[in-house]
Write a protein that holds these residues in place. Structure first.
Motif, PDB file in Angstrom:
ATOM      1  N   ALA A   1       0.832  -1.205   0.000  1.00 50.15           N
ATOM      2  CA  ALA A   1       0.000   0.000   0.000  1.00 50.15           C
ATOM      3  C   ALA A   1       0.869   1.260   0.000  1.00 50.15           C
ATOM      4  O   ALA A   1       0.537   2.253  -0.666  1.00 50.15           O
ATOM      5  N   GLU A   2       1.972   1.230   0.729  1.00 52.38           N
ATOM      6  CA  GLU A   2       2.899   2.374   0.737  1.00 52.38           C
ATOM      7  C   GLU A   2       3.491   2.588  -0.648  1.00 52.38           C
ATOM      8  O   GLU A   2       3.610   3.723  -1.114  1.00 52.38           O
ATOM      9  N   TYR A   3       3.860   1.503  -1.325  1.00 52.94           N
ATOM     10  CA  TYR A   3       4.377   1.612  -2.693  1.00 52.94           C
ATOM     11  C   TYR A   3       3.311   2.214  -3.612  1.00 52.94           C
ATOM     12  O   TYR A   3       3.609   3.085  -4.433  1.00 52.94           O
ATOM     13  N   PHE A   4       2.066   1.756  -3.472  1.00 51.30           N
ATOM     14  CA  PHE A   4       0.986   2.256  -4.324  1.00 51.30           C
ATOM     15  C   PHE A   4       0.815   3.764  -4.181  1.00 51.30           C
ATOM     16  O   PHE A   4       0.374   4.430  -5.121  1.00 51.30           O
ATOM     17  N   LYS A   5       1.180   4.332  -3.028  1.00 53.47           N
ATOM     18  CA  LYS A   5       1.085   5.779  -2.825  1.00 53.47           C
ATOM     19  C   LYS A   5       2.120   6.545  -3.636  1.00 53.47           C
ATOM     20  O   LYS A   5       1.986   7.745  -3.841  1.00 53.47           O
ATOM     21  N   THR A   6       3.172   5.856  -4.099  1.00 55.57           N
ATOM     22  CA  THR A   6       4.251   6.520  -4.823  1.00 55.57           C
ATOM     23  C   THR A   6       4.078   6.452  -6.342  1.00 55.57           C
ATOM     24  O   THR A   6       4.884   7.001  -7.082  1.00 55.57           O
ATOM     25  N   VAL A   7       3.043   5.742  -6.796  1.00 51.29           N
ATOM     26  CA  VAL A   7       2.806   5.562  -8.230  1.00 51.29           C
ATOM     27  C   VAL A   7       1.327   5.742  -8.526  1.00 51.29           C
ATOM     28  O   VAL A   7       0.484   5.697  -7.636  1.00 51.29           O
ATOM     29  N   GLU A   8       1.029   5.950  -9.811  1.00 48.46           N
ATOM     30  CA  GLU A   8      -0.356   5.918 -10.270  1.00 48.46           C
ATOM     31  C   GLU A   8      -0.670   4.456 -10.564  1.00 48.46           C
ATOM     32  O   GLU A   8       0.103   3.791 -11.255  1.00 48.46           O
ATOM     33  N   THR A   9      -1.771   3.949 -10.025  1.00 42.88           N
ATOM     34  CA  THR A   9      -2.121   2.547 -10.234  1.00 42.88           C
ATOM     35  C   THR A   9      -3.396   2.433 -11.050  1.00 42.88           C
ATOM     36  O   THR A   9      -4.346   3.190 -10.842  1.00 42.88           O
TER      37      THR A   9
ATOM     38  N   VAL B   1     -12.356 -18.205  -5.163  1.00 39.51           N
ATOM     39  CA  VAL B   1     -12.618 -17.107  -6.094  1.00 39.51           C
ATOM     40  C   VAL B   1     -11.319 -16.865  -6.848  1.00 39.51           C
ATOM     41  O   VAL B   1     -10.248 -16.765  -6.240  1.00 39.51           O
ATOM     42  N   ILE B   2     -11.417 -16.785  -8.160  1.00 39.81           N
ATOM     43  CA  ILE B   2     -10.253 -16.524  -9.004  1.00 39.81           C
ATOM     44  C   ILE B   2     -10.466 -15.185  -9.692  1.00 39.81           C
ATOM     45  O   ILE B   2     -11.494 -14.967 -10.337  1.00 39.81           O
ATOM     46  N   VAL B   3      -9.485 -14.294  -9.526  1.00 42.11           N
ATOM     47  CA  VAL B   3      -9.548 -12.964 -10.133  1.00 42.11           C
ATOM     48  C   VAL B   3      -8.430 -12.874 -11.168  1.00 42.11           C
ATOM     49  O   VAL B   3      -7.250 -13.075 -10.841  1.00 42.11           O
ATOM     50  N   ILE B   4      -8.807 -12.575 -12.403  1.00 40.37           N
ATOM     51  CA  ILE B   4      -7.848 -12.457 -13.504  1.00 40.37           C
ATOM     52  C   ILE B   4      -7.867 -11.008 -13.977  1.00 40.37           C
ATOM     53  O   ILE B   4      -8.945 -10.452 -14.236  1.00 40.37           O
ATOM     54  N   GLY B   5      -6.689 -10.400 -14.069  1.00 38.20           N
ATOM     55  CA  GLY B   5      -6.658  -9.005 -14.498  1.00 38.20           C
ATOM     56  C   GLY B   5      -5.264  -8.492 -14.752  1.00 38.20           C
ATOM     57  O   GLY B   5      -4.315  -9.267 -14.896  1.00 38.20           O
ATOM     58  N   THR B   6      -5.175  -7.174 -14.787  1.00 37.07           N
ATOM     59  CA  THR B   6      -3.892  -6.516 -15.030  1.00 37.07           C
ATOM     60  C   THR B   6      -3.706  -5.367 -14.053  1.00 37.07           C
ATOM     61  O   THR B   6      -4.669  -4.847 -13.481  1.00 37.07           O
ATOM     62  N   ALA B   7      -2.462  -4.990 -13.887  1.00 35.06           N
ATOM     63  CA  ALA B   7      -2.110  -3.827 -13.074  1.00 35.06           C
ATOM     64  C   ALA B   7      -1.059  -3.030 -13.843  1.00 35.06           C
ATOM     65  O   ALA B   7      -0.058  -3.578 -14.298  1.00 35.06           O
ATOM     66  N   GLU B   8      -1.326  -1.743 -13.998  1.00 37.78           N
ATOM     67  CA  GLU B   8      -0.379  -0.847 -14.662  1.00 37.78           C
ATOM     68  C   GLU B   8       0.055   0.195 -13.646  1.00 37.78           C
ATOM     69  O   GLU B   8      -0.763   0.732 -12.898  1.00 37.78           O
ATOM     70  N   PHE B   9       1.351   0.449 -13.624  1.00 36.85           N
ATOM     71  CA  PHE B   9       1.915   1.420 -12.687  1.00 36.85           C
ATOM     72  C   PHE B   9       2.639   2.491 -13.482  1.00 36.85           C
ATOM     73  O   PHE B   9       3.457   2.188 -14.350  1.00 36.85           O
ATOM     74  N   LYS B  10       2.321   3.750 -13.153  1.00 37.34           N
ATOM     75  CA  LYS B  10       2.949   4.881 -13.837  1.00 37.34           C
ATOM     76  C   LYS B  10       3.514   5.841 -12.812  1.00 37.34           C
ATOM     77  O   LYS B  10       3.021   5.946 -11.695  1.00 37.34           O
ATOM     78  N   ARG B  11       4.530   6.549 -13.221  1.00 39.69           N
ATOM     79  CA  ARG B  11       5.099   7.625 -12.417  1.00 39.69           C
ATOM     80  C   ARG B  11       5.416   8.757 -13.388  1.00 39.69           C
ATOM     81  O   ARG B  11       6.085   8.540 -14.393  1.00 39.69           O
ATOM     82  N   GLY B  12       4.898   9.932 -13.068  1.00 37.18           N
ATOM     83  CA  GLY B  12       5.115  11.078 -13.951  1.00 37.18           C
ATOM     84  C   GLY B  12       4.536  10.852 -15.340  1.00 37.18           C
ATOM     85  O   GLY B  12       5.083  11.335 -16.325  1.00 37.18           O
ATOM     86  N   GLY B  13       3.454  10.086 -15.430  1.00 42.98           N
ATOM     87  CA  GLY B  13       2.819   9.814 -16.714  1.00 42.98           C
ATOM     88  C   GLY B  13       3.490   8.739 -17.539  1.00 42.98           C
ATOM     89  O   GLY B  13       2.990   8.371 -18.601  1.00 42.98           O
ATOM     90  N   LYS B  14       4.622   8.198 -17.056  1.00 40.41           N
ATOM     91  CA  LYS B  14       5.340   7.147 -17.793  1.00 40.41           C
ATOM     92  C   LYS B  14       5.092   5.794 -17.152  1.00 40.41           C
ATOM     93  O   LYS B  14       5.171   5.642 -15.936  1.00 40.41           O
ATOM     94  N   ARG B  15       4.801   4.810 -17.991  1.00 38.49           N
ATOM     95  CA  ARG B  15       4.608   3.449 -17.491  1.00 38.49           C
ATOM     96  C   ARG B  15       5.925   2.904 -16.952  1.00 38.49           C
ATOM     97  O   ARG B  15       6.941   2.937 -17.643  1.00 38.49           O
ATOM     98  N   ILE B  16       5.881   2.432 -15.711  1.00 42.17           N
ATOM     99  CA  ILE B  16       7.079   1.822 -15.131  1.00 42.17           C
ATOM    100  C   ILE B  16       6.928   0.313 -14.972  1.00 42.17           C
ATOM    101  O   ILE B  16       7.922  -0.392 -14.827  1.00 42.17           O
ATOM    102  N   ASP B  17       5.680  -0.175 -15.015  1.00 36.75           N
ATOM    103  CA  ASP B  17       5.465  -1.615 -14.898  1.00 36.75           C
ATOM    104  C   ASP B  17       4.061  -1.962 -15.357  1.00 36.75           C
ATOM    105  O   ASP B  17       3.131  -1.165 -15.218  1.00 36.75           O
ATOM    106  N   PHE B  18       3.926  -3.163 -15.920  1.00 37.69           N
ATOM    107  CA  PHE B  18       2.623  -3.686 -16.320  1.00 37.69           C
ATOM    108  C   PHE B  18       2.613  -5.168 -15.993  1.00 37.69           C
ATOM    109  O   PHE B  18       3.505  -5.906 -16.417  1.00 37.69           O
TER     110      PHE B  18
END
Length: 119
Positions: free
Chosen positions: A52-60, A74-91
């Protein structure tokens, strides 16, 4: 407020950990396949707090593509994209498998997280 198994899994997969802490069994095991295993409620809570602390440092941006439900899973299938300064840093493409006990508590989570390869 009491949540359904589907709601609990969805909240957890979307990083809304604070809403579901009461739904973790004392003996919970969270296996992030190939990375870490967190055993016990305290270990899982600590990892949730750090995440949660990490999530505060990026756009999720979380997207759920599908949710499959059986009697105690329960099975949840999805994606997570992380951006900083408008740039994707992880997907990440992810699949979280939640197993519940008879008290509607999560007793096991298996998380499969596949990062997008940078080209």
């Amino acid at each position: 407020m009491k949540h359904s198994k589907k709601e609990i899994a969805e909240l957890f997969s979307n990083g809304k950990f604070e809403n579901i802490m009461d739904y973790l069994s004392d003996g919970i095991v969270w296996n992030v396949i190939g990375e870490n295993i967190f055993e016990g409620k305290n270990a899982v809570k600590k990892n949730c707090e750090q995440t949660a602390e990490y999530f505060k440092t990026v756009e999720t941006y979380f997207k759920i593509n599908d949710i499959l439900i059986s009697e105690n899973k329960v099975i949840v299938i999805g994606t997570a994209e992380f951006k900083r300064g408008g740039k994707r840093i992880d997907f990440i493409s992810a699949c979280d498998v939640y197993e519940f006990n008879e008290k509607n508590e999560i007793q096991k989570i298996s998380s499969y997280c596949i990062p997008e390869k940078n080209t």
